[in-house]
Design an enzyme around this catalytic site. Structure first.
Site, PDB file in Angstrom:
ATOM      1  N   LYS A  25       0.858  -1.182   0.000  1.00  0.00           N
ATOM      2  CA  LYS A  25       0.000   0.000   0.000  1.00  0.00           C
ATOM      3  C   LYS A  25       0.895   1.232   0.000  1.00  0.00           C
ATOM      4  CE  LYS A  25      -3.958   1.949   2.564  1.00  0.00           C
ATOM      5  NZ  LYS A  25      -4.838   1.772   3.747  1.00  0.00           N
ATOM      6  N   SER A  41      -9.722   1.772   2.797  1.00  0.00           N
ATOM      7  CA  SER A  41      -8.823   2.531   1.973  1.00  0.00           C
ATOM      8  C   SER A  41      -7.776   1.683   1.228  1.00  0.00           C
ATOM      9  CB  SER A  41      -8.078   3.562   2.834  1.00  0.00           C
ATOM     10  OG  SER A  41      -7.252   2.929   3.771  1.00  0.00           O
ATOM     11  N   SER A  86      -9.959  -0.600   6.987  1.00  0.00           N
ATOM     12  CA  SER A  86      -9.341  -0.373   5.679  1.00  0.00           C
ATOM     13  C   SER A  86      -8.636  -1.566   5.057  1.00  0.00           C
ATOM     14  CB  SER A  86      -8.344   0.790   5.768  1.00  0.00           C
ATOM     15  OG  SER A  86      -9.032   2.009   5.755  1.00  0.00           O
TER      16      SER A  86
END
Ligand SMILES: [Zn+2]
Lengths: 479, 491
Positions: free
Chosen positions: B79, B154, B178
C-alpha cells in the site's frame, strides 16, 4: 502609588544528553546546518518518536532537587501550531500530567531567605532554527539540528515580589541544575532561558493584577533590567487609571524597553492532546530512589556545610559554592593541607587563583595548579619557608608552567626565607649603625621609622628575610 | 494453472522444492499485471526491472541456502503509505505525489530481509481516508469482480491486486476497516493484527492510536505466513509490544471443536443486507458443524462506535497531517506571498476534500472549549467499547460477524454522502477502537456475483485463535481460489 510586584518565571533548561529526546541524533552544538538530523527529528512522514530514558532520569533529578513530587504516570502531549522551525506541526511536550509537580526552591535576598514555589516541571522537545541570510535571494532556511533537543520547562508559582527575588531565584535554580550536571546553563546561547510573568496590585489586594509576559532576556542583568522597566511601565498605566493589556512583550536590551509582540503572535489554541505515538512515562519508586541516591550535595547544603565545617565566612562559602567544581577544589586543597589551612585556602582560591582563571576566562576544571600543588604551597607559607609575597611569585610560576612542585621551585630559584637569626642580626646591626640619626629620631618618638628599618633589611635580602624575625630583632635593639 | 494464480503457500512449497524459480513466478505475475492492470488500476508505481533483480537475488539466496524464508522470492505489493526508499510514497495524495522517503518502513525492511520481491506500490484512499479508494487523487481502482463497483478502501489497491492476481500477497493498513472491508469487497483474505503487533514505523500516519499494518492474501494460511514475517517488537515504535510472536502457521490446523464463537446481536441489526446476513449465518452454521459452540453475545456500545471513531481518528489526523506544510518536502503552492499564504494555499491545493473535511472535524474536536465534550468524551466511550469486548471474551473465544453491511457498492453511490460512507464501517470500526485482531475472509457471493465477507475477531494478541477459526472455515467452505474472470482465456 506603591504597588506590590508579583512575578512568576518560566524557565526552559536545555538538557545536556548526548542524543536527542526522541531520536538517536547527536545534540552537539555548532555542526553544519541539518547535520544532526534524521527522519524522526525532521518530521518525515511515518517516523515515530522513541523516548530517551536519560531525559526522564534528568527530569527526575531536577524534580527531586527542587522538592517536587514525581508523577508515576506522566503523559506526553502534542502542542499543535504551525511554524517552519517545527517539523511536525506540533511540539511534543507535557500538558495535563507533567513529570514533576509542586516543588519549591529556597532563595536568599539581602540575608533574608524565602521559599519560592515550583508549580511543575515538564519534558519537551526544542524546535529548529530559522536562518535568514542577508543576500539578494530573499529566501529563508531552516536548520533542524536543535529540533528534538531535550528541554525541561520549570514553572514557578507567582511568589516573587521584586526583580531581585526573581534574579535570586533564577540564579539559585541555575546553580541547582548545574550541580545536577544536567545542563550547561548558558544563558547567552539560550540553553537556560526564562520568560517572566509580571503583574502589579495595590498592597493588600488579594487578586492578582493583569499580567504581561516578558521574553528575550538572555542574562541575569537583562532579567533585572527588563523587570524593572516593566514594573515602571505598568505602574504608570495603573497610576493613570488605565488597564494593563495581557500580552507577550519582548525585552529590547539595546533600547532598554519592552515591546508588545501583538500582531506577531496571535492568541493560540494549541489543541493539546495526549500523543498517541508515546506511552505514558511509568516511573516506579525504585527508579526514584536510584536517582535520589545519585543526587550530589546541592548548593544550599554545600554552602552551609562549608561554612560550618571549615569555619570560613558565609560570603566565602557562597563564592566557593557558585561552582560545584570550585567547591570541590577547595575541599581537596583543605583535605591535603590540613583543616588549619581552610581560611588561607579559601583566600588563595578566591583571590589569586580566580585572578588567573578570570584572565584566561577558563573554569576551575582547566586550572593547571592542582589541589596538591596549592596545598604544598600553603604549607610552605605556614612553616615560614616563604613569605606570602614570595608565595605569589611561586604561584605564578606554578600556574604558568603547570609545575605543581612549589618546594622545588623555591629551592631552584633560591626563594626560601632567611630565617637564620644570626645572619639577620648582623644585617640589623649594620642598618642601625648606618642610620644612627634615624635611630635617634625613632627613639625620640618618630615611630613610623620602624617600617623604614625593616624595609632596609628586606631590600638587602631581596625580600627573603623572614619579616617576623626582622621585626623582633629591631624591637630587641632599638625598643 | 498459472503461477500467478497460486497461493503464497503453494508457491513457497514449489520454491522450496526447487520446482520453480522466483524469476519464473515474478515473470508470471508481471505478465498478469501487463494483461489486466490497465483495467484494474491497482498500482501507483511498479518496478519490473527491480522486481526481476530481486527475484534473481532471491534465487541466488535459495541456491546458496542463505536465510531462506517462506517469503523468499514471493512477489508482494505494498500500500502506498508504507515508506520505501525504492519507490515514491504518495499516500495517493497530490501533497506527496513526488515524495520519495529516505528510509524504509520497518515492515518493508522485514520483507526485504525475508527475501520477498517488492513489486510496487498500490492505490488507496488519500492518506487512508475513505472506504472506496475513490478518494485517491492519483488513480481509479475498480473492483475486479465488477468494474462498476468500488474495490473498497482505503486499501483498495491492495485488495484488488490480490483478487486480480496482480500480486501473490499485499500489505495494507487498517484504521477503521481499511484492510477488512476491501478484502471483503474483493473476495480475498484481509487481516488486521492487534494494535502493537506490527511496527508502525514508516507507516504514514492517519490515526496513530488506530492504524495497524496487515496482510491481504488469497488464503488464511497466506495471511499467517505474511504476518509471521512482519510481526514483532521494534525499537523504533514505542507502541509495538514485546509479546512474543507465536508460530502462526502451526496454530492453523489445531481443531476448533469446543471453541466458543460469539455472535454479537448488535452486528445483525437493521441495515444489514439480507444476502450478506444469509451468507454469514450460513458460515456460522458451518462452523457449528465443525464442532464450534455458538453463543449469542452483546456489545452494547456498538451504536456509539462510528461517532467515537470519527472524533478520535479525525483529531489525531488533524495533528498527524500538520507536517504537510510545504516547508520540508512534498507539494508547495507556487508564488506565495509570505509564510501564511504558503501554508494556506499549499494545504488548500495539496489535500483532497475528504482529507480537508477530516482535518477540520478533528481540529474542531480538539479546540479549547470543545475538547471535553468531544475528544475526552470519545476517549471515555472508547474505554466502554473496549470493555464490551473484554466482557464478551469472558464468554467466548472469538467473535464472528459480517464485515460490511453490504457487498461492494457502485462508484459515486456514496461519495457525495460522507455519513453513508462512514456508516458502512460500523462493523469494522469497534475492533480498531478496542485494539483487537480481526480477519475478513470470503463466505459467498451475492446474487449479483459480488463477494461477501465474514469477519472473525479475537482478543488482543490472540491472532492464533482467529487464524485457526478462519482456516477451518476456509477448508470447509471451499471459496478459496474463486477468481474474477478478467481475460478471454479464463472464460
Ligand atoms: Zn534525529
Amino acid at each position: 502609588m506603591d504597588y506590590e510586584i508579583v512575578i512568576g518565571l518560566e524557565v526552559h533548561c536545555q538538557l545536556k544528553t548526548e542524543t536527542k529526546i526522541f531520536c538517536g541524533c547527536s545534540t552537539s552544538f555548532g555542526e553544519l546546518p541539518n547535520a544532526n538530523t534524521c527522519p524522526v527529528c525532521t518530521g518525515m512522514p511515518g517516523a515515530l518518536p522513541v523516548l530517551n530514558r536519560k531525559v526522564v532520569d534528568f527530569a527526575i533529578r531536577a524534580g527531586l532537587a527542587t522538592n517536587c513530587r514525581i508523577v508515576p504516570n506522566s503523559v506526553f502531549a502534542r502542542k499543535n501550531y504551525f511554524y517552519p522551525d517545527l517539523p511536525k506541526g506540533y511540539q511534543i511536550s507535557q500538558f495535563e500530567l507533567p513529570i514533576c509537580l509542586s516543588g519549591s526552591l529556597e532563595i536568599e535576598v539581602e540575608g533574608e531567605s524565602k521559599t519560592i514555589g515550583i508549580t511543575r516541571i515538564h519534558m519537551e522537545e526544542d524546535a529548529g532554527k530559522l536562518v535568514h541570510p542577508e543576500d539578494e535571494f530573499g529566501v529563508s532556511y531552516v536548520d533542524y539540528n536543535r529540533a528534538c533537543v531535550p528541554l525541561l520547562e520549570i514553572v514557578s508559582e507567582p511568589d516573587m515580589r521584586s526583580a531581585a527575588e526573581a534574579v535570586a531565584y533564577l540564579k539559585a535554580l541555575r546553580d541547582v541544575m548545574l550541580y545536577l550536571g544536567i545542563t550547561d546553563g548558558n544563558m547567552e546561547e539560550g540553553s537556560f532561558r526564562c520568560d517572566a510573568n509580571i503583574s502589579l496590585r495595590p498592597f493588600g489586594q488579594k487578586e492578582f493584577g493583569i499580567r504581561a509576559e516578558l521574553k528575550n532576556m538572555n542574562s541575569f542583568r537583562n532579567v533585572q533590567r527588563a523587570i524593572d522597566y516593566e514594573v515602571e511601565r505598568q505602574a504608570e498605566i495603573l497610576d493613570e487609571g488605565g488597564t494593563v493589556v495581557q500580552e507577550t512583550r519582548l525585552w529590547d536590551a539595546e533600547r532598554g524597553v519592552t515591546r508588545s509582540m501583538r500582531g506577531k503572535e496571535e492568541a493560540h489554541d494549541y489543541r493539546y492532546f495526549p500523543d498517541p505515538d508515546l506511552l505514558p512515562v511509568v516511573i516506579d519508586e525504585e527508579w526514584i530512589e536510584e536517582v535520589r541516591n545519585s543526587l550530589p550535595e546541592l548548593p544550599a547544603a554545600k554552602r552551609r556545610r562549608l561554612a560550618a565545617d571549615y569555619g570560613i565566612p558565609a560570603s566565602d562559602a557562597e563564592m566557593l559554592c557558585a561552582d560545584r567544581a570550585l567547591a570541590d577544589y577547595f575541599e581537596a586543597v583543605v583535605e591535603l593541607a590540613g583543616a588549619g589551612q581552610a581560611k588561607s585556602a579559601a583566600n588563595w582560591i578566591m583571590v589569586e587563583l580566580m585572578k588567573f582563571l578570570n584572565e584566561e576566562k577558563v573554569g576551575i576544571i582547566a586550572c593547571p595548579v592542582t589541589p596538591a600543588g596549592l596545598a604544598e604551597l600553603l604549607g610552605l607559607i605556614a612553616d615560614g619557608t616563604i613569605s606570602g609575597k614570595i608565595a605569589k611569585q611561586v604561584f605564578a610560576t606554578m600556574y604558568e608552567q603547570g609545575d605543581n612542585a612549589p618546594k622545588k621551585i623555591v629551592e631552584r630559584e633560591g626563594l626560601a626565607q632567611m630565617s637564620d637569626a644570626g645572619e639577620l642580626a648582623a644585617l640589623v646591626d649594620e642598618i642601625i649603625t648606618a642610620n644612627a640619626d634615624k635611630v635617634a629620631q625613632y627613639q625620640a618618638g618618630k615611630t613610623k621609622l620602624f617600617g623604614f628599618f625593616v624595609g632596609q633589611v628586606m631590600k638587602k635580602t631581596g625580600g627573603q628575610a623572614n619579616p617576623r624575625l626582622v621585626n623582633e630583632l629591631f624591637k630587641e635593639r632599638i625598643g | 494453472m498459472e503461477l500467478f494464480e497460486c497461493s503464497l503457500e503453494e508457491l513457497a512449497g514449489m520454491l522450496a522444492q526447487k520446482e520453480i524459480s522466483s524469476v519464473e513466478v515474478t515473470r508470471s505475475v508481471l505478465g498478469r499485471i501487463a494483461a489486466v492492470e490497465d483495467r484494474i488500476g491497482a498500482y501507483l508505481a511498479l518496478d519490473e526491472a527491480g522486481a526481476l533483480a530481486q527475484a534473481e537475488e532471491a534465487d541466488r539466496r535459495r541456491a546458496g541456502d542463505e536465510g531462506v524464508t517462506p517469503l523468499t522470492g514471493i512477489p508482494i505489493g505494498l500500500k502506498d503509505l508504507l515508506s520505501t526508499r525504492d519507490f515514491k510514497t504518495t499516500c495517493a495524495s497530490k501533497m506527496l505525489a513526488d515524495y520519495r522517503p529516505e528510509y524504509d518502513a520497518t515492515v518493508v525492511t522485514r520483507l526485504k530481509q525475508a527475501g520477498a520481491v517488492l513489486l510496487g506500490k498500490l492505490n488507496m484512499d488519500e492518506f487512508a481516508m475513505g472506504s472506496s479508494t475513490e478518494n485517491s487523487a492519483l488513480k481509479k481502482t475498480v473492483n475486479p469482480w465488477d468494474f462498476s463497483k468500488v474495490p473498497g478502501g482505503s486499501s483498495g489497491g491492495s485488495a484488488a491486486a490480490v483478487a486480480a492476481a496482480e500480486a501473490i500477497a499485499t500489505l495494507g493498513s487498517d484504521t477503521g476497516g481499511s484492510i477488512r472491508q476491501p478484502a471483503s469487497f474483493c473476495g480475498v483474505v484481509g487481516l488486521k493484527p492487534s494494535y502493537g503487533r506490527v511496527s508502525r514505523y514508516g507507516l504514514v500516519a492517519f490515526a496513530s492510536s488506530l492504524d495497524q499494518i496487515g496482510p491481504v492474501t488469497l488464503t488464511v494460511a497466506d495471511a499467517a505466513l505474511l504476518l509471521q514475517a512482519i510481526a514483532g517488537v521494534d525499537p523504533r515504535d514505542s507502541t509495538a509490544v514485546a509479546t512474543p510472536v507465536p508460530d502462526y502457521c502451526a496454530a492453523l490446523k489445531k481443531e476448533i471443536r469446543g471453541l466458543k464463537l460469539g455472535v454479537p446481536r448488535e452486528y445483525f441489526a437493521a441495515g444489514l443486507d439480507p444476502e450478506v446476513e444469509a451468507a454469514v449465518r450460513l458460515a456460522i452454521t458451518q462452523l457449528e458443524g465443525l464442532g464450534a459452540e455458538i453463543v449469542e453475545i452483546s456489545l452494547p456500545h456498538t451504536d456509539y462506535a462510528v461517532a467515537t471513531y470519527y472524533l478520535l481518528a479525525t483529531a489525531e489526523a488533524s495533528s498527524n497531517l500538520a507536517r504537510y506544510d510545504g516547508v520540508k518536502y512534498g507539494f508547495r503552492a507556487a508564488d506565495c506571498d509570505g509564510l501564511k499564504e504558503m501554508y494556506f494555499r499549499t494545504r488548500a491545493q495539496g489535500f483532497g476534500s475528504e482529507v480537508k473535511r477530516r482535518i477540520m472535524l478533528g481540529t474542531y474536536a480538539l479546540s479549547s472549549g470543545y475538547y471535553d465534550a468531544y475528544y475526552r468524551k470519545a476517549q471515555q466511550v472508547r474505554t466502554l467499547i473496549r470493555r464490551d469486548f473484554d466482557a464478551a471474551f469472558d464468554s467466548c473465544d472469538a467473535i464472528v460477524s459480517p464485515v460490511c453491511p453490504t457487498p461492494a457498492f457502485a462508484f459515486g453511490e456514496k461519495i457525495d454522502d460522507p455519513l453513508a460512507m462512514y456508516l458502512s464501517d460500523i462493523l469494522t470500526i469497534p475492533v480498531n477502537l478496542a485494539g483487537l485482531p480481526a480477519l475478513s475472509l470470503p463466505c459467498g457471493f451475492s446474487g449479483a456475483g459480488l463477494p461477501i465477507g465474514f469477519q472473525v475477531i479475537a482478543a488482543p494478541f490472540a491472532e492464533e485463535t482467529l487464524l485457526r477459526v478462519a482456516w477451518h472455515y476456509e477448508q470447509q467452505a471451499g471459496w478459496v481460489g474463486k477468481r474474477p474472470q478478467l481475460t478471454e482465456e479464463e472464460v
